[in-house]
Design an enzyme around this catalytic site. Structure first.
Site, short mmCIF file in Angstrom:
data_model
loop_
_atom_site.label_atom_id
_atom_site.label_comp_id
_atom_site.label_asym_id
_atom_site.label_seq_id
_atom_site.Cartn_x
_atom_site.Cartn_y
_atom_site.Cartn_z
N MET A 38 0.85 -1.20 0.00
CA MET A 38 0.00 0.00 0.00
C MET A 38 0.88 1.24 0.00
O MET A 38 0.42 2.33 0.36
CB MET A 38 -0.93 -0.01 1.21
CG MET A 38 -1.92 -1.17 1.15
SD MET A 38 -3.41 -0.89 2.14
CE MET A 38 -2.72 -0.75 3.75
N HIS B 232 9.44 -3.71 3.29
CA HIS B 232 9.03 -3.95 1.90
C HIS B 232 10.25 -4.29 1.05
O HIS B 232 10.19 -5.15 0.16
CB HIS B 232 8.36 -2.70 1.32
CG HIS B 232 7.10 -2.30 2.01
ND1 HIS B 232 7.02 -1.20 2.82
CD2 HIS B 232 5.86 -2.88 2.03
CE1 HIS B 232 5.78 -1.10 3.29
NE2 HIS B 232 5.06 -2.10 2.83
N GLY C 68 4.55 -10.29 4.37
CA GLY C 68 5.31 -10.26 5.62
C GLY C 68 4.65 -11.08 6.72
O GLY C 68 3.42 -11.11 6.82
N VAL D 86 11.07 -7.36 9.58
CA VAL D 86 12.31 -6.58 9.72
C VAL D 86 12.12 -5.63 10.90
O VAL D 86 11.06 -5.02 11.05
CB VAL D 86 12.62 -5.78 8.43
CG1 VAL D 86 13.88 -4.95 8.61
CG2 VAL D 86 12.76 -6.72 7.24
O1 PAF Z 1 -0.28 -5.69 3.77
C1 PAF Z 1 -0.63 -4.80 2.98
O2 PAF Z 1 0.12 -3.86 2.69
C2 PAF Z 1 -2.03 -4.86 2.37
O3 PAF Z 1 -2.95 -5.40 3.25
C3 PAF Z 1 -2.06 -5.60 1.01
C4 PAF Z 1 -1.68 -7.07 1.16
C5 PAF Z 1 -1.12 -4.92 0.03
C6 PAF Z 1 -3.48 -5.53 0.43
O4 PAF Z 1 -3.91 -4.23 0.25
#
Ligand code: PAF
Length: 273
Positions: free
Chosen positions: A27, A34, A144, A173
Protein backbone atom coordinates in the site's frame (compact mmCIF):
# COMPACT_ATOMS: atom_id res chain seq x y z
CA UNK A 1 11.39 0.05 -14.57
CA UNK A 2 8.02 0.29 -16.30
CA UNK A 3 5.15 1.96 -14.44
CA UNK A 4 1.61 0.91 -15.38
CA UNK A 5 -1.73 1.91 -13.91
CA UNK A 6 -4.18 -0.02 -16.05
CA UNK A 7 -4.98 -3.60 -14.93
CA UNK A 8 -5.72 -4.64 -18.54
CA UNK A 9 -2.48 -3.17 -19.83
CA UNK A 10 -0.50 -4.98 -17.14
CA UNK A 11 -2.33 -8.26 -17.76
CA UNK A 12 -1.58 -7.96 -21.47
CA UNK A 13 2.04 -7.05 -20.83
CA UNK A 14 2.57 -10.15 -18.68
CA UNK A 15 0.40 -12.55 -20.67
CA UNK A 16 3.12 -14.19 -22.74
CA UNK A 17 5.93 -14.00 -20.18
CA UNK A 18 7.72 -17.30 -19.95
CA UNK A 19 9.75 -16.14 -16.93
CA UNK A 20 8.93 -16.80 -13.28
CA UNK A 21 7.16 -13.78 -11.83
CA UNK A 22 7.58 -12.67 -8.22
CA UNK A 23 4.92 -10.28 -6.93
CA UNK A 24 5.02 -7.95 -3.93
CA UNK A 25 1.69 -6.20 -3.22
CA UNK A 26 1.96 -3.07 -1.03
CA UNK A 27 0.00 0.00 0.00
CA UNK A 28 3.04 2.26 -0.45
CA UNK A 29 5.00 4.22 2.19
CA UNK A 30 7.71 1.66 1.53
CA UNK A 31 10.31 0.85 4.21
CA UNK A 32 13.03 -1.74 4.82
CA UNK A 33 10.37 -4.39 5.45
CA UNK A 34 9.03 -3.95 1.90
CA UNK A 35 12.57 -3.85 0.53
CA UNK A 36 13.26 -7.23 2.11
CA UNK A 37 10.13 -8.63 0.37
CA UNK A 38 11.35 -7.22 -2.95
CA UNK A 39 14.87 -8.60 -2.40
CA UNK A 40 13.49 -12.07 -1.71
CA UNK A 41 11.27 -11.83 -4.79
CA UNK A 42 14.29 -10.78 -6.87
CA UNK A 43 16.39 -13.66 -5.59
CA UNK A 44 13.71 -16.26 -6.36
CA UNK A 45 12.21 -15.06 -9.67
CA UNK A 46 13.30 -13.86 -13.09
CA UNK A 47 10.84 -10.95 -13.18
CA UNK A 48 9.50 -8.83 -10.30
CA UNK A 49 6.25 -6.85 -10.10
CA UNK A 50 5.44 -4.55 -7.18
CA UNK A 51 2.02 -2.95 -6.72
CA UNK A 52 1.29 0.22 -4.78
CA UNK A 53 -2.40 0.59 -4.10
CA UNK A 54 -3.94 2.14 -1.02
CA UNK A 55 -6.93 -0.16 -0.93
CA UNK A 56 -10.00 1.68 0.43
CA UNK A 57 -12.08 -1.45 1.03
CA UNK A 58 -9.83 -2.72 3.82
CA UNK A 59 -10.32 0.46 5.87
CA UNK A 60 -13.41 0.81 7.99
CA UNK A 61 -15.32 4.09 8.31
CA UNK A 62 -13.40 6.43 10.62
CA UNK A 63 -10.10 4.61 10.12
CA UNK A 64 -6.87 6.21 8.96
CA UNK A 65 -7.30 5.92 5.15
CA UNK A 66 -7.06 9.68 4.60
CA UNK A 67 -4.05 10.13 6.80
CA UNK A 68 -2.31 6.93 5.72
CA UNK A 69 1.25 8.00 4.76
CA UNK A 70 1.73 8.63 1.03
CA UNK A 71 5.24 8.81 -0.41
CA UNK A 72 4.65 8.19 -4.11
CA UNK A 73 7.87 9.69 -5.48
CA UNK A 74 10.11 8.12 -2.80
CA UNK A 75 8.33 4.79 -3.33
CA UNK A 76 9.00 4.88 -7.09
CA UNK A 77 12.68 5.59 -6.43
CA UNK A 78 12.91 2.71 -3.93
CA UNK A 79 11.35 0.31 -6.45
CA UNK A 80 13.66 1.48 -9.20
CA UNK A 81 16.77 1.17 -7.03
CA UNK A 82 15.63 -2.27 -5.83
CA UNK A 83 15.54 -3.55 -9.42
CA UNK A 84 11.76 -3.91 -9.75
CA UNK A 85 10.74 -4.65 -13.37
CA UNK A 86 7.16 -3.37 -13.23
CA UNK A 87 5.54 -1.03 -10.76
CA UNK A 88 1.75 -1.32 -10.87
CA UNK A 89 0.26 1.92 -9.60
CA UNK A 90 -3.51 1.88 -10.20
CA UNK A 91 -6.12 4.42 -9.05
CA UNK A 92 -9.23 3.37 -7.14
CA UNK A 93 -11.38 3.63 -10.30
CA UNK A 94 -8.98 1.26 -12.12
CA UNK A 95 -9.52 -1.41 -9.46
CA UNK A 96 -13.17 -1.00 -8.43
CA UNK A 97 -16.46 -0.36 -10.13
CA UNK A 98 -19.93 -0.17 -8.64
CA UNK A 99 -21.92 -3.16 -7.40
CA UNK A 100 -18.82 -5.25 -6.81
CA UNK A 101 -18.32 -8.98 -6.28
CA UNK A 102 -16.21 -9.48 -3.16
CA UNK A 103 -14.44 -12.21 -1.23
CA UNK A 104 -15.79 -12.99 2.21
CA UNK A 105 -13.27 -13.82 4.93
CA UNK A 106 -14.17 -17.04 6.77
CA UNK A 107 -16.25 -16.49 9.89
CA UNK A 108 -13.90 -17.96 12.44
CA UNK A 109 -10.46 -16.87 11.26
CA UNK A 110 -11.55 -13.60 9.69
CA UNK A 111 -13.43 -12.17 12.65
CA UNK A 112 -11.03 -12.88 15.53
CA UNK A 113 -7.93 -10.92 16.61
CA UNK A 114 -7.67 -7.93 14.26
CA UNK A 115 -11.01 -8.86 12.75
CA UNK A 116 -12.79 -8.35 16.10
CA UNK A 117 -12.17 -4.62 16.20
CA UNK A 118 -12.10 -4.32 12.40
CA UNK A 119 -14.98 -6.45 11.08
CA UNK A 120 -14.89 -6.66 7.26
CA UNK A 121 -11.25 -5.52 7.13
CA UNK A 122 -10.13 -8.92 5.83
CA UNK A 123 -12.94 -9.01 3.23
CA UNK A 124 -11.32 -5.93 1.73
CA UNK A 125 -7.82 -7.42 1.96
CA UNK A 126 -8.83 -10.74 0.36
CA UNK A 127 -10.81 -9.04 -2.40
CA UNK A 128 -8.00 -6.75 -3.44
CA UNK A 129 -5.37 -9.51 -3.18
CA UNK A 130 -7.55 -11.75 -5.36
CA UNK A 131 -7.85 -8.96 -7.94
CA UNK A 132 -4.11 -8.27 -7.86
CA UNK A 133 -3.19 -11.95 -8.16
CA UNK A 134 -5.55 -12.32 -11.12
CA UNK A 135 -4.03 -9.30 -12.84
CA UNK A 136 -0.37 -10.29 -12.29
CA UNK A 137 -0.76 -14.07 -12.28
CA UNK A 138 2.56 -14.48 -10.45
CA UNK A 139 4.52 -17.65 -9.77
CA UNK A 140 5.25 -16.50 -6.20
CA UNK A 141 3.68 -13.74 -4.08
CA UNK A 142 5.44 -12.35 -1.00
CA UNK A 143 3.80 -11.30 2.28
CA UNK A 144 5.31 -10.26 5.62
CA UNK A 145 4.96 -12.49 8.67
CA UNK A 146 4.23 -9.39 10.78
CA UNK A 147 0.68 -9.43 9.39
CA UNK A 148 0.30 -13.06 10.39
CA UNK A 149 -3.50 -13.15 10.25
CA UNK A 150 -3.52 -11.57 6.79
CA UNK A 151 -0.89 -14.07 5.65
CA UNK A 152 -2.89 -16.96 7.07
CA UNK A 153 -6.14 -15.85 5.40
CA UNK A 154 -4.47 -15.24 2.03
CA UNK A 155 -2.85 -18.70 2.16
CA UNK A 156 -6.25 -20.17 3.03
CA UNK A 157 -7.96 -18.34 0.14
CA UNK A 158 -5.33 -19.56 -2.33
CA UNK A 159 -5.71 -23.13 -1.09
CA UNK A 160 -9.51 -23.19 -0.87
CA UNK A 161 -10.05 -21.47 -4.23
CA UNK A 162 -7.52 -23.80 -5.93
CA UNK A 163 -5.30 -20.94 -7.08
CA UNK A 164 -1.85 -21.85 -8.33
CA UNK A 165 0.32 -19.04 -6.90
CA UNK A 166 2.82 -19.89 -4.14
CA UNK A 167 2.39 -17.65 -1.08
CA UNK A 168 5.81 -16.99 0.43
CA UNK A 169 6.04 -15.73 4.05
CA UNK A 170 8.90 -13.30 4.76
CA UNK A 171 10.44 -12.55 8.17
CA UNK A 172 9.65 -9.30 9.96
CA UNK A 173 12.31 -6.58 9.72
CA UNK A 174 13.05 -4.73 12.97
CA UNK A 175 14.87 -1.57 13.92
CA UNK A 176 18.02 -2.05 16.02
CA UNK A 177 16.00 -1.58 19.24
CA UNK A 178 13.55 -4.33 18.23
CA UNK A 179 10.53 -2.32 17.02
CA UNK A 180 8.99 -4.03 13.99
CA UNK A 181 8.96 -1.82 10.90
CA UNK A 182 5.50 -0.59 9.93
CA UNK A 183 4.24 2.26 7.77
CA UNK A 184 2.20 3.29 10.83
CA UNK A 185 5.32 3.94 12.97
CA UNK A 186 5.45 7.47 11.51
CA UNK A 187 2.36 8.33 13.59
CA UNK A 188 4.28 7.81 16.85
CA UNK A 189 5.80 10.75 18.67
CA UNK A 190 9.06 10.27 20.58
CA UNK A 191 7.38 9.22 23.85
CA UNK A 192 4.98 6.86 22.09
CA UNK A 193 7.83 5.29 20.14
CA UNK A 194 9.60 4.52 23.44
CA UNK A 195 6.38 3.05 24.87
CA UNK A 196 5.99 0.92 21.73
CA UNK A 197 9.23 -0.89 22.63
CA UNK A 198 7.20 -2.76 25.23
CA UNK A 199 5.83 -4.79 22.31
CA UNK A 200 9.13 -6.43 21.25
CA UNK A 201 10.09 -6.67 24.97
CA UNK A 202 6.94 -8.64 25.71
CA UNK A 203 7.63 -11.01 22.81
CA UNK A 204 11.27 -11.34 23.83
CA UNK A 205 10.12 -12.17 27.39
CA UNK A 206 7.80 -14.83 25.96
CA UNK A 207 10.72 -16.31 23.99
CA UNK A 208 12.79 -16.51 27.19
CA UNK A 209 9.96 -18.30 29.03
CA UNK A 210 9.70 -20.82 26.21
CA UNK A 211 13.48 -21.34 26.22
CA UNK A 212 13.12 -22.19 29.94
CA UNK A 213 10.46 -24.73 29.02
CA UNK A 214 7.59 -22.67 30.46
CA UNK A 215 5.11 -23.42 27.71
CA UNK A 216 1.65 -22.76 29.22
CA UNK A 217 -0.11 -20.11 27.13
CA UNK A 218 -1.86 -18.65 30.18
CA UNK A 219 1.41 -17.96 32.01
CA UNK A 220 3.10 -16.50 28.94
CA UNK A 221 0.13 -14.25 28.13
CA UNK A 222 -0.02 -13.05 31.77
CA UNK A 223 3.64 -12.03 31.74
CA UNK A 224 3.28 -10.35 28.36
CA UNK A 225 0.31 -8.30 29.54
CA UNK A 226 2.33 -7.20 32.59
CA UNK A 227 5.23 -6.07 30.39
CA UNK A 228 2.84 -4.24 28.05
CA UNK A 229 1.22 -2.18 30.85
CA UNK A 230 0.00 0.59 30.70
CA UNK A 231 -0.50 0.29 26.93
CA UNK A 232 -4.02 -0.54 25.68
CA UNK A 233 -3.81 -4.21 24.73
CA UNK A 234 -6.17 -5.16 21.90
CA UNK A 235 -5.15 -8.83 22.16
CA UNK A 236 -2.33 -11.16 23.13
CA UNK A 237 -2.92 -14.64 21.78
CA UNK A 238 -1.00 -17.87 21.32
CA UNK A 239 -2.10 -19.83 18.27
CA UNK A 240 -1.00 -22.80 16.23
CA UNK A 241 0.26 -22.07 12.71
CA UNK A 242 -3.25 -23.14 11.63
CA UNK A 243 -4.60 -20.30 13.77
CA UNK A 244 -6.20 -22.43 16.47
CA UNK A 245 -5.94 -21.37 20.13
CA UNK A 246 -3.47 -23.65 21.93
CA UNK A 247 -3.03 -24.16 25.68
CA UNK A 248 0.71 -24.77 25.37
CA UNK A 249 3.35 -23.49 22.98
CA UNK A 250 4.33 -26.25 20.57
CA UNK A 251 7.79 -25.52 19.21
CA UNK A 252 7.68 -25.38 15.42
CA UNK A 253 3.92 -24.87 15.34
CA UNK A 254 3.13 -21.71 17.32
CA UNK A 255 2.70 -18.00 16.81
CA UNK A 256 2.45 -15.50 19.67
CA UNK A 257 0.54 -12.46 18.44
CA UNK A 258 0.04 -9.08 19.99
CA UNK A 259 -1.80 -5.92 19.02
CA UNK A 260 -1.71 -2.77 21.13
CA UNK A 261 -2.84 0.79 20.73
CA UNK A 262 -0.18 3.40 21.34
CA UNK A 263 -2.12 6.65 21.42
CA UNK A 264 -4.51 6.10 18.53
CA UNK A 265 -2.05 3.99 16.53
CA UNK A 266 -2.63 0.25 16.32
CA UNK A 267 0.61 -1.74 16.23
CA UNK A 268 0.90 -5.45 15.50
CA UNK A 269 3.74 -7.81 16.14
CA UNK A 270 4.35 -11.53 16.63
CA UNK A 271 6.94 -14.25 16.95
CA UNK A 272 6.84 -17.63 15.30
CA UNK A 273 8.11 -20.36 17.60
O1 PAF B 1 -0.28 -5.69 3.77
C1 PAF B 1 -0.63 -4.80 2.98
O2 PAF B 1 0.12 -3.86 2.69
C2 PAF B 1 -2.03 -4.86 2.37
O3 PAF B 1 -2.95 -5.40 3.25
C3 PAF B 1 -2.06 -5.60 1.01
C4 PAF B 1 -1.68 -7.07 1.16
C5 PAF B 1 -1.12 -4.92 0.03
C6 PAF B 1 -3.48 -5.53 0.43
O4 PAF B 1 -3.91 -4.23 0.25
Amino acid sequence: MTILSSPHELKNYLKDKRQTIGFVPTMGALHEGHISLIKKAKSENEFVVVSIFLNPTQFLKGEDLDKYPKKDEADKKICELSGVDILFFPQVQDMYGTDEVSIQAPHVRGYVLEGTSRPSHFNGVLTVVMKLLNIVNPTNAYFGKKDAQQLNLISLMVKQLFMSVNIIPVDTVRQSDGLALSSRNVYLNETQRKEALKIPSSLHGAGIMVSKNILESELIIKQMREILEPLEVVYVEILSREFEIIKQVEIGNSIILVEVKVGTTRLLDNIWL
